[in-house]
Design a protein around this motif. Sequence first.
Motif, short mmCIF file in Angstrom:
data_model
loop_
_atom_site.label_atom_id
_atom_site.label_comp_id
_atom_site.label_asym_id
_atom_site.label_seq_id
_atom_site.Cartn_x
_atom_site.Cartn_y
_atom_site.Cartn_z
N SER A 431 -32.49 42.60 4.54
CA SER A 431 -33.43 41.87 5.39
C SER A 431 -33.95 42.70 6.55
CB SER A 431 -32.75 40.60 5.94
OG SER A 431 -31.58 40.92 6.66
N GLU A 432 -33.67 44.02 6.53
CA GLU A 432 -34.18 44.88 7.61
C GLU A 432 -35.70 44.91 7.58
OE1 GLU A 432 -32.49 48.76 7.57
OE2 GLU A 432 -30.40 48.05 7.58
N GLY A 433 -36.29 44.60 8.74
CA GLY A 433 -37.75 44.58 8.83
C GLY A 433 -38.38 43.33 8.29
N SER A 434 -37.57 42.35 7.86
CA SER A 434 -38.11 41.09 7.33
C SER A 434 -37.17 39.95 7.71
CB SER A 434 -38.27 41.15 5.81
OG SER A 434 -37.00 41.34 5.20
N ALA A 435 -37.62 38.74 7.52
CA ALA A 435 -36.79 37.58 7.83
C ALA A 435 -35.66 37.46 6.83
CB ALA A 435 -37.66 36.32 7.81
N PRO A 436 -34.51 36.90 7.23
CA PRO A 436 -33.41 36.71 6.28
C PRO A 436 -33.85 35.81 5.13
CG PRO A 436 -33.01 35.48 8.30
CD PRO A 436 -34.18 36.37 8.57
N HIS A 437 -33.30 36.06 3.95
CA HIS A 437 -33.76 35.35 2.76
C HIS A 437 -32.65 35.34 1.71
CE1 HIS A 437 -34.73 39.66 2.31
NE2 HIS A 437 -34.35 39.48 1.04
N TYR A 438 -32.92 34.72 0.57
CA TYR A 438 -31.99 34.68 -0.56
C TYR A 438 -32.34 35.79 -1.54
CZ TYR A 438 -31.48 29.80 1.04
OH TYR A 438 -31.30 28.65 1.80
N GLU A 439 -31.31 36.49 -2.00
CA GLU A 439 -31.46 37.42 -3.12
C GLU A 439 -30.90 36.71 -4.35
OE1 GLU A 439 -32.78 40.44 -3.15
OE2 GLU A 439 -33.04 40.84 -1.01
N VAL A 440 -31.73 36.52 -5.37
CA VAL A 440 -31.36 35.73 -6.54
C VAL A 440 -31.38 36.62 -7.78
CG1 VAL A 440 -31.88 33.67 -7.90
CG2 VAL A 440 -32.43 33.73 -5.45
N PHE A 441 -30.28 36.61 -8.52
CA PHE A 441 -30.16 37.40 -9.75
C PHE A 441 -30.08 36.43 -10.94
CE2 PHE A 441 -28.41 39.82 -6.26
CZ PHE A 441 -28.96 41.08 -6.43
N VAL A 442 -30.95 36.63 -11.91
CA VAL A 442 -30.99 35.72 -13.06
C VAL A 442 -30.88 36.51 -14.36
CG1 VAL A 442 -32.35 33.95 -11.86
CG2 VAL A 442 -33.53 35.75 -13.13
N ALA A 443 -30.20 35.92 -15.34
CA ALA A 443 -30.18 36.42 -16.71
C ALA A 443 -30.97 35.43 -17.56
CB ALA A 443 -28.75 36.54 -17.22
#
Length: 529
Positions: A431-443
């Motif tokens: 989230s460096e340089g951006s707002a905090p967010h979700y990282e989502v991993f999908v199969a």
Amino acid sequence: MVLFLLLFLLLLPLAVLWRRRPSQDAGLSWLVRLQHRVAWGALCWAAAWQRKSLAQSTLHAGQSQQRALRRCLQGAQSPRCPLRGSTDIGIFRNHLPLTKASQLQEEESGGQLLPPTSHQCRGEASLQATLLGLAALKKTCPEVLAPEGTARVTPSSPWPYPLPWPWHALGQLGPAGTKDPRALLLEALRSPGLRALEAGTAVELLDVFLGLEADGEELAEAIAAGNPGASLPRRAAELREALEQGPRGLALRLWPKLQVVVTLDAGGQAEAVAALRALWCQGLAFFSPAYAASGGALGLSLWPEQPHGLYLLPPGGPFIELLPLKEGTREEAAPTVLLAEAQKGKEYELVLTDHTSLTRCRLGDVVQVVGAYNQCPVVRFICRLGQTLSVRGEDTGEDVFSEALGRAVGQWPGARLLDHGCVESSILDSSEGSAPHYEVFVALKGLRNLSEENRDKLDHCLQEASARYKSLRFRGSVGPAQVHLVGWGAFRELRAALAARPSAPFPPEMPRVLKHRYLAQYLQRRVVS
């Protein structure tokens, strides 16, 4: 225990003779049929006794729970000795406040919290679940447990209590005690007449079918080379032909008589079940003999004909309490209630007592009461409280996120969701340089690349599902969810890492929200789009 000792003594000579029997091609001998009839008759008798005992205990659930509490306190090794002489629930609650494991403990124990009760209580509950599950399955699908009609395709079994000595007599194919998944799958593939397919969990069965597609030619060659006769080469050709037609309905093409898939239900299995139903196991019934958590059987499955996922909470060991939740929230609202006090339509968090340390542990599993069996509740699983995303205090729960993700994937042409995991951006320093967010991993199945348009659909669905998330996104306090497509082996590696630790029980509960970087990196390393 006396009953099963007698069964063992009776069936052991038959088991020895079984190992000396002729090959399957010679047909079922009278000895095989006799062994099957004796084993099944004995287990039916034991199941009938368990059903009668369950009916009596649920008629007087309060008294049954008092006895369960007494057994728990008598076996306590804690210095809190005054509790050993009392079964007053008020004194019990006052002396033992509720505890909840930290997220670190949850992940370091494979998604579990604390051990709920003694091995003896777990064994009793697991034996009851296995016997009643076998009887229920036999009643619904009479032909399923015919000789050589069942095959297990994973090293772990869906039955909570292993019954090794009569297992071959009840139709279980496969090398006894093998831990080799390939050997189990080959044995099942060589047997076109199977009526039931067993796997430890739905997630494990999903891995089996994905591996079958990836290694189909190699497996076909192994089958063809296994016997100089004509039947196995023909079976290898059938495997190749079935695989060429794609995943949808594959199980029934391989085993035309197949009726049911047996897996053990636990947290984190819903997506695998949905994918199996829609593709490889289309047209088949699913049955779970129990709902499992913290390494033990908590809920009994007595109605295979009913919708998947309804379980009776029994009043015997382990000692179960229910923690009411506030309307519209997933927060603690009131003192715990006993099973007979549960109200239909209400949601509760499961609470178990560990006899060794006398710890009343909140499991994090939320269930909803949908009915009753005598004085005990029948429940369905809702979600796990520990699986919450929160980068700005929004608290997006597992059920809310999964529903939004399911709607988003439904808008991705040709895609079928197989598995997913989430990480708060701070865990991966993304989230460096951006707002905090979700990282989502999908199969996924059926989609090899994700367009930006498809990625954006998840964020839109999350905003529709959560007003709090939508407000934070509108103000720019939270950035858009970042979606990554991973190879199908990524989640298998993650589960293997979780299950490899000594403290990990079976079945492992797949964590959807990862709080440690080293766990998230198992997925991050396998990103393909």
